[in-house]
Design a protein around this motif. Structure first.
Motif, PDB file in Angstrom:
ATOM      1  N   LYS A 111     -58.436  41.403  24.300  1.00 19.76           N
ATOM      2  CA  LYS A 111     -57.557  40.416  24.934  1.00 19.76           C
ATOM      3  C   LYS A 111     -58.193  39.935  26.226  1.00 19.76           C
ATOM      4  CE  LYS A 111     -53.386  41.672  22.769  1.00 19.76           C
ATOM      5  NZ  LYS A 111     -52.262  40.898  22.494  1.00 19.76           N
ATOM      6  N   VAL A 112     -58.441  38.650  26.267  1.00 22.07           N
ATOM      7  CA  VAL A 112     -59.034  38.019  27.446  1.00 22.07           C
ATOM      8  C   VAL A 112     -57.900  37.358  28.218  1.00 22.07           C
ATOM      9  CG1 VAL A 112     -60.668  36.290  28.247  1.00 22.07           C
ATOM     10  CG2 VAL A 112     -61.174  37.623  26.200  1.00 22.07           C
ATOM     11  N   PRO A 113     -57.822  37.606  29.516  1.00 26.76           N
ATOM     12  CA  PRO A 113     -56.765  36.964  30.307  1.00 26.76           C
ATOM     13  C   PRO A 113     -56.838  35.442  30.177  1.00 26.76           C
ATOM     14  CG  PRO A 113     -57.918  38.615  31.608  1.00 26.76           C
ATOM     15  CD  PRO A 113     -58.675  38.464  30.319  1.00 26.76           C
ATOM     16  N   PRO A 114     -55.683  34.768  30.201  1.00 29.65           N
ATOM     17  CA  PRO A 114     -55.664  33.311  30.008  1.00 29.65           C
ATOM     18  C   PRO A 114     -56.576  32.544  30.959  1.00 29.65           C
ATOM     19  CG  PRO A 114     -53.444  34.171  29.950  1.00 29.65           C
ATOM     20  CD  PRO A 114     -54.336  35.316  30.325  1.00 29.65           C
ATOM     21  N   GLY A 115     -56.666  32.969  32.199  1.00 27.99           N
ATOM     22  CA  GLY A 115     -57.496  32.266  33.164  1.00 27.99           C
ATOM     23  C   GLY A 115     -58.979  32.362  32.879  1.00 27.99           C
TER      24      GLY A 115
END
Length: 121
Positions: free
Chosen positions: A11-15
């Protein structure tokens, strides 16, 4: 062929997933529409806007045709507020300035018999 399950993607942070770029012409359309919301339609052309975006900062120039007599300073201030607010809401951009060009003034006193406006100089 392998029957092992694939690992779940991390999971990659949205930013950190990427960037969204909104074209200058799209921001210009937002600005022109915002100006139209404030200005009562004079007999002339609708407001037109040009925008230059650098990072998340939009520099805006709006060209208007306004009715006269009227408080031009108040109308321009209202357009500036509305344009800056709408761009900040819709495009999440900072708008440090909105330049206004009044292209023409339209007066009920300058109507010709044909119903067209003469431009005041």
């Amino acid at each position: 062929m392998s029957t092992q399950p694939r690992p779940a993607p991390s999971k990659v942070p949205p930013g950190e997933r990427g960037a969204t770029r909104i074209a200058d012409r799209v921001v210009a359309k937002i600005a022109a529409q915002a100006a139209r919301e404030v200005c009562a339609p004079a007999a002339g052309a609708p407001p037109h806007a040009t925008v230059t975006v650098h990072h998340d900062i939009a520099r805006v120039r709006v060209s208007l045709e306004l009715g006269y007599p009227a408080d031009l300073a108040a109308q321009c201030a209202a357009v500036r507020r509305q344009v800056a607010q709408r761009i900040e809401e819709c495009a999440q951009m900072s708008v440090p300035e909105v330049d206004i060009d009044i292209e023409h003034l339209h007066s009920t006193h300058t109507r010709t018999a044909a119903g067209r406006d003469r431009r005041l100089r």
